[in-house]
Design a protein around this motif. Structure first.
Motif, PDB file in Angstrom:
ATOM      1  N   GLN A  81       0.835  -1.137  -0.038  1.00  0.00           N
ATOM      2  CA  GLN A  81      -0.041   0.022  -0.083  1.00  0.00           C
ATOM      3  C   GLN A  81       0.750   1.107   0.100  1.00  0.00           C
ATOM      4  O   GLN A  81       0.909   1.852  -1.010  1.00  0.00           O
ATOM      5  N   TYR A  82       1.754   1.620   1.268  1.00  0.00           N
ATOM      6  CA  TYR A  82       2.299   2.824   1.395  1.00  0.00           C
ATOM      7  C   TYR A  82       3.846   2.690   0.517  1.00  0.00           C
ATOM      8  O   TYR A  82       4.582   1.677   0.665  1.00  0.00           O
ATOM      9  N   GLN A  83       3.811   3.809  -0.375  1.00  0.00           N
ATOM     10  CA  GLN A  83       5.250   3.781  -1.002  1.00  0.00           C
ATOM     11  C   GLN A  83       5.632   2.457  -1.606  1.00  0.00           C
ATOM     12  O   GLN A  83       6.934   1.841  -1.329  1.00  0.00           O
ATOM     13  N   PRO A  84       5.030   1.865  -2.466  1.00  0.00           N
ATOM     14  CA  PRO A  84       5.331   0.399  -3.033  1.00  0.00           C
ATOM     15  C   PRO A  84       6.464   0.314  -4.020  1.00  0.00           C
ATOM     16  O   PRO A  84       6.859  -0.854  -4.316  1.00  0.00           O
ATOM     17  N   LEU A  85       6.964   1.371  -4.632  1.00  0.00           N
ATOM     18  CA  LEU A  85       7.451   1.363  -5.887  1.00  0.00           C
ATOM     19  C   LEU A  85       8.749   0.476  -5.466  1.00  0.00           C
ATOM     20  O   LEU A  85       9.024  -0.441  -6.431  1.00  0.00           O
ATOM     21  N   VAL A  86       9.641   0.804  -4.778  1.00  0.00           N
ATOM     22  CA  VAL A  86      10.864  -0.107  -4.615  1.00  0.00           C
ATOM     23  C   VAL A  86      10.625  -1.253  -4.089  1.00  0.00           C
ATOM     24  O   VAL A  86      11.448  -2.131  -4.716  1.00  0.00           O
ATOM     25  N   LEU A  87       9.608  -1.717  -3.475  1.00  0.00           N
ATOM     26  CA  LEU A  87       9.190  -3.038  -2.984  1.00  0.00           C
ATOM     27  C   LEU A  87       8.886  -3.682  -4.236  1.00  0.00           C
ATOM     28  O   LEU A  87       9.286  -5.003  -4.366  1.00  0.00           O
ATOM     29  N   ASN A  88       8.116  -3.163  -4.896  1.00  0.00           N
ATOM     30  CA  ASN A  88       7.512  -3.885  -6.150  1.00  0.00           C
ATOM     31  C   ASN A  88       8.848  -4.385  -7.025  1.00  0.00           C
ATOM     32  O   ASN A  88       8.834  -5.418  -7.628  1.00  0.00           O
ATOM     33  N   GLU A  89       9.456  -3.280  -7.221  1.00  0.00           N
ATOM     34  CA  GLU A  89      10.709  -3.380  -8.218  1.00  0.00           C
ATOM     35  C   GLU A  89      11.728  -4.423  -7.491  1.00  0.00           C
ATOM     36  O   GLU A  89      12.225  -5.431  -8.387  1.00  0.00           O
ATOM     37  N   TYR A  90      11.925  -4.514  -6.299  1.00  0.00           N
ATOM     38  CA  TYR A  90      12.575  -5.547  -5.554  1.00  0.00           C
ATOM     39  C   TYR A  90      12.187  -6.862  -5.858  1.00  0.00           C
ATOM     40  O   TYR A  90      12.903  -7.836  -6.068  1.00  0.00           O
ATOM     41  N   ILE A  91      10.951  -7.212  -5.624  1.00  0.00           N
ATOM     42  CA  ILE A  91      10.429  -8.552  -5.656  1.00  0.00           C
ATOM     43  C   ILE A  91      10.315  -9.030  -7.161  1.00  0.00           C
ATOM     44  O   ILE A  91      10.704 -10.414  -7.391  1.00  0.00           O
ATOM     45  N   GLY A  92      10.030  -8.309  -7.965  1.00  0.00           N
ATOM     46  CA  GLY A  92       9.888  -8.676  -9.340  1.00  0.00           C
ATOM     47  C   GLY A  92       9.142  -9.883  -9.614  1.00  0.00           C
ATOM     48  O   GLY A  92       7.907  -9.871  -9.234  1.00  0.00           O
TER      49      GLY A  92
END
Length: 402
Positions: A59-70
């Motif tokens: 939910q909060y500030q997900p961009l780095v996390l999304n990119e990291y998980i791939g």
């Protein structure tokens, strides 16, 4: 084909008590232990426990996390059926909401769980450092013919009132739940890790959503409802390493414990229970002829020409000649310029400390005051950052921040 158990990781929290460190990224994406992020721990636990289907609720500030998980490849979770799935809030025909609470977050993703028709669902926190075999937890749940089980840890009685507590009988069946009570009846603290029978989870989440007075939270609403209905609820006693790194001091302590695996119980070099991460692929460390490194973890791509003592340096950190780093956590691609001294601090990614900067201090008494600098900050020459300071913006030359 149904799955025996799937995992749902709650990773949408803002992590506001980490202040500058979570200003630009979700708490589960915060770096940890040199080359990891917090989310690596529940993901690796899932893989090591034989769970191959994982939903990550962001939910909060997900961009780095999304990119990291791939696609989940580093954790062997790039599967055709199952694998890892990022689950943000999304627009529905009937309208949509941000996730209102932990229970509502799972409720909004019941359709995802139904796709795999599991017997059991394990609900995990994306912001804990924990090495746990979830298959042992599931065996306990089955053996007791439980409908709901929660992982608990014994805590000192004088600290028990800080936690949500499970009161149990002699067979560890839960008879009462106390949320941070003034007079605790138990010292079994909930770790926020739950196993539900799928039919029970679906029923209680649906009922909870229909209650306009609910806060849609597992601790406040779902667990009390299960107790009222006298469901078969059990407490699973966990004795391994677990730490909620929700504050600056606890994150610093957990990083420092990495340097003492024999006494702390967290061993990142354990080949029997490997913690997987998305490796940066950087070259090895460069250590200059006059560098001093003592009791520290130095990760790939670091260039050390100064002094580093009892600290963790993430990938790509530069410590120039004449710079000193002590009892600190320095995250990726940060530069500590010559003459600068960093003590008892956490410095986030991509920070530039110019010459002769002073950050932090040796604490008087308990190690609770930790200087913190957020990602991408530049600190000008000769600036002083005090031991209580929390820096999010650039600091000009010579400025003093208490």
């Amino acid at each position: 084909m149904s799955k025996e158990m799937i995992a749902m990781i709650l990773a949408g929290g803002q992590g506001s008590r980490l202040y500058a460190l979570t200003d630009k990224l979700a708490k589960p994406a915060v770096p940890f232990g040199g080359k990891y992020r917090i989310i690596d721990f529940p993901l690796s636990n899932c893989v090591n426990s034989g769970i191959d289907t994982v939903g990550i609720l962001t939910q909060y500030q997900p961009l780095v996390l999304n990119e990291y998980i791939g696609h989940g490849q580093p954790w062997d979770l790039d599967r055709l059926y199952g694998g890892v799935h990022i689950l943000p809030p999304y627009q529905k025909a009937s309208g949509s909401d941000w996730y209102k609470g932990t229970a509502n977050a799972i409720y909004q993703n019941l359709s995802f769980i139904r796709r795999f028709d599991p017997e059991y669902v394990i609900i995990l926190s994306g912001d804990q450092i924990c090495k746990q075999d979830y298959s042992d937890f599931l065996d306990f749940h089955k053996k007791n013919d439980a409908e709901f089980s929660v992982a608990v840890m014994e805590v000192p009685w004088d600290e028990a009132s800080r936690f949500g507590l499970m009161v149990t009988d002699s067979a560890d069946r839960i008879t009462e739940f106390q949320e941070k009570p003034k007079e605790p009846k138990s010292n079994l603290a909930s770790m926020g890790i739950y196993i539900f029978n799928w039919d029970i989870l679906e029923k209680y989440l649906t009922n909870d959503e229909e209650n306009p007075n609910s806060s849609n939270d597992f601790g406040n609403d779902i667990i009390p409802a299960l107790l009222r209905d006298q469901r078969r609820m059990y407490a699973y006693r966990f004795s391994g390493y677990w730490k909620d790194v929700g504050t600056i001091s606890s994150l610093w302590e957990a990083n420092m414990e990495v340097l003492d695996p024999e006494n702390s119980g967290i061993d990142l070099f354990d080949t029997e229970w490997k913690i997987y991460s998305r490796n940066s692929g950087l070259p090895g460390q460069v250590v200059g002829k006059d560098a001093v490194i003592e009791d520290s973890m130095i990760t790939d791509g670091c260039v050390i020409n100064g002094t580093v003592r009892h600290s963790i340096l993430f990938s790509g950190v530069t410590v120039e000649e004449g710079a000193v780093v002590e009892n600190s956590v320095i995250m990726s691609n940060t530069v500590i310029s010559s003459g600068s001294r960093v003590t008892h601090s956490i410095i986030a990614e991509g920070v530039k400390l110019e010459e002769n900067v002073k950050v932090g201090a040796v604490p008087n008494g308990p190690a609770k005051e930790i200087a913190t600098i957020g990602s991408g900050v530049t600190v000008g020459k000769g600036a002083v950052i005090g031991p209580k300071a929390m820096i999010k913006e650039d600091v000009k030359e010579g400025e003093v921040h208490d």
